[in-house]
Design a protein around this motif. Structure first.
Motif, mmCIF file in Angstrom:
data_model
loop_
_atom_site.group_PDB
_atom_site.id
_atom_site.type_symbol
_atom_site.label_atom_id
_atom_site.label_comp_id
_atom_site.label_asym_id
_atom_site.label_seq_id
_atom_site.Cartn_x
_atom_site.Cartn_y
_atom_site.Cartn_z
ATOM 1 N N PHE A 77 32.371 -21.594 10.834
ATOM 2 C CA PHE A 77 32.209 -20.167 11.676
ATOM 3 C C PHE A 77 31.134 -20.807 12.352
ATOM 4 N N GLN A 80 33.179 -20.369 14.992
ATOM 5 C CA GLN A 80 35.054 -19.278 14.923
ATOM 6 C C GLN A 80 35.542 -18.506 16.161
ATOM 7 N N ILE A 325 38.745 -20.165 8.201
ATOM 8 C CA ILE A 325 38.163 -20.074 9.280
ATOM 9 C C ILE A 325 37.574 -21.346 9.183
ATOM 10 N N ALA A 326 37.452 -22.218 10.538
ATOM 11 C CA ALA A 326 38.336 -21.793 11.902
ATOM 12 C C ALA A 326 40.012 -21.654 12.108
ATOM 13 N N ILE A 331 38.294 -13.487 10.233
ATOM 14 C CA ILE A 331 37.495 -13.592 8.760
ATOM 15 C C ILE A 331 38.229 -12.524 8.100
#
Length: 468
Positions: A77, A80, A325-326, A331
């Motif tokens: 994340f 991301q 993710i990622a 998300i």
């Protein structure tokens, strides 16, 4: 707690129910104890005895079960929405492992990333998530604490990997990796023992990253541990061409064979992707009772094959959705639903063209063609009830039925005062009932499914606790 209003759920694949003017009761443990029309004798009695405890869902809004995300790499994340320009095995070296190593080295950064991740999950309607973490125990406990504090139900996996292309990011040996996995399980369970039973949201998961990062010794030990302590397992299976070819050349087998050999395909297992599985392999998943996390967006980036979703569903494999993710940039499970439908329609168009050509060539094949496409209602099932089944949550989870968790998101389509659509939604032919309330229909729900966003989500509950 009593809630009166309109409820929407998908108790079966392809079936969507709009239940207007219903009353739902939630017990102190967060489970649904009553769900009947407001006019039923039982509902009338409850309303009479507990009028002060009743919440009414405003006109133009409805309650929907929360989403389940079956596959998300929490440390990724950090980046991301960037770094999607390489094939999988190169991408891992260039982006994923660096980010994971960075969070393992910086507790303050890890806490900041994971607390923001928990908040974003709730904003996007995800109440339950299965998470890949990092190799360091302490960092994964920070992840578990962030999810528990936010109220997200999370299955947290400390990575197990005694092989790595990054010399600074690997566990010392299979023995050390197994010891660390056991320690994390114990610490995670101890953390939850300090929390009242009905508020426990975290469960540890054994997480061999995938076959290329795990020796046979480690996989065998994790399989034994899973069976001995009834622990869940998550990993990646048959994800990308370069990964599949690596396993064949280095290990001399398909990765499904290796997972199966070490008892890592079982009813507690969730395998992500599975895009290169053929029908006999899917049948093996059925026999094992394992589940699949379908990640349509990341599959577009990293796999040369789409996941055979319709075939898996026809075999009654437990399938839910993952954002990945990622490897996937969004998300939002709503985007995963949309991409799942899009990819299935591309598969359908290709298969239809082939069927028509084969029929023209042979004049009459004598076979009945079945669609490979799914529709928006089926994708909504995968995001809610299907995900709950894939995670083996208690019976009826992902629906509004007595005995299930009260996991719900409050979705507002129409402003009750102005009678205009909320966010990106516009409605020009609103239907009302005898009381002047907006009457929801499938067309309105489909419009929300296509173009709705976080502006429509105005409340969230996980096991009866309001978290948004």
């Amino acid at each position: 707690m009593l809630i009166k209003g309109t409820f929407v759920h998908t108790p079966r694949l392809g079936d969507l129910e709009i239940l207007e003017d219903y009353l739902l009761a939630v017990g102190n443990d967060g489970f649904i104890t009553h769900f009947r029309p407001v006019g039923s004798p039982e509902s009338i009695e409850l309303l009479r005895d507990h009028a002060a405890e009743t919440t009414t869902v405003l006109t133009g809004s409805f309650l929907l079960p929360t989403f389940c995300d079956l596959h998300l790499h929490a440390p990724q994340f950090l980046y991301q929405g960037t770094g999607l320009d390489l094939p999988l095995m190169q991408w891992l070296d260039e982006y994923a492992l660096k980010a994971e190593e960075r969070l393992d080295a910086d507790k303050i950064l890890a806490k900041r990333v994971y607390e923001r991740l928990a908040r974003r999950l709730l904003q996007n309607g995800t109440g339950t998530v299965m998470l890949f973490g990092t190799i360091k125990e302490e960092t994964n406990l920070i992840l578990a604490e962030a999810m528990q504090s936010a109220g997200v139900r999370a299955f947290v996996g400390k990575l197990s990997m005694d092989i790595s292309s990054r010399p600074t990011y690997v566990e010392a040996s299979a023995e050390a990796s197994l010891s660390s996995a056991k320690s994390f399980v114990d610490q995670c369970r101890h953390m939850m023992e300090q929390v009242p039973l009905h508020l426990r949201r975290i469960e540890p998961v054994l997480t061999p990253r995938f076959v290329p990062t795990c020796s046979d010794e480690l996989l065998g030990s994790l399989g034994d541990l899973s069976c001995l302590e009834s622990l869940r397992v998550q990993s990646h299976l048959a994800e990308a061409h370069d990964q599949v070819e690596w396993v064949r050349s280095v290990r001399g087998a398909e990765d499904i064979d290796i997972f199966d050999r070490y008892n890592l395909l079982n009813p507690r297992t969730v395998q992500a992707h599975c895009t290169f599985l053929k029908k006999p392999d899917l049948s093996r998943m059925v026999a094992a009772g394992s589940s699949i996390a379908h990640c349509p967006l990341s599959n577009v980036y990293f796999s040369t094959e789409p996941f055979p979703l319709r075939e898996a569903l026809s075999l009654h494999i437990k399938v839910g959705l993952g954002t990945d993710i990622a490897g996937g940039y969004s998300i939002d499970i709503m985007n995963a639903m949309r991409h799942a439908v899009t990819v299935s329609r591309i598969r359908e168009s290709s298969a239809q063209a082939k069927h028509e050509k084969d029929t023209d060539d042979s004049q009459d094949t004598g076979t009945t063609y079945k669609t490979l496409a799914i529709d928006w209602k089926e994708s909504l099932y995968l995001a809610t009830r299907g995900g709950a089944e894939a995670l083996t949550l208690p019976a009826k989870s992902g629906t509004f039925e007595v005995g299930s968790f009260f996991d719900a998101q409050l979705i507002q389509l129409v402003d009750p005062v102005s009678r205009s659509g909320v966010g990106a939604l516009d409605f020009f032919d609103l239907e009302t009932n005898g009381d002047g309330d907006v009457k929801l229909n499938q067309d309105m729900l489909e419009k929300w499914w296509c173009i709705g966003d976080t502006r429509n989500r105005v409340g969230m509950w996980v096991q009866g606790v309001k978290v948004l």
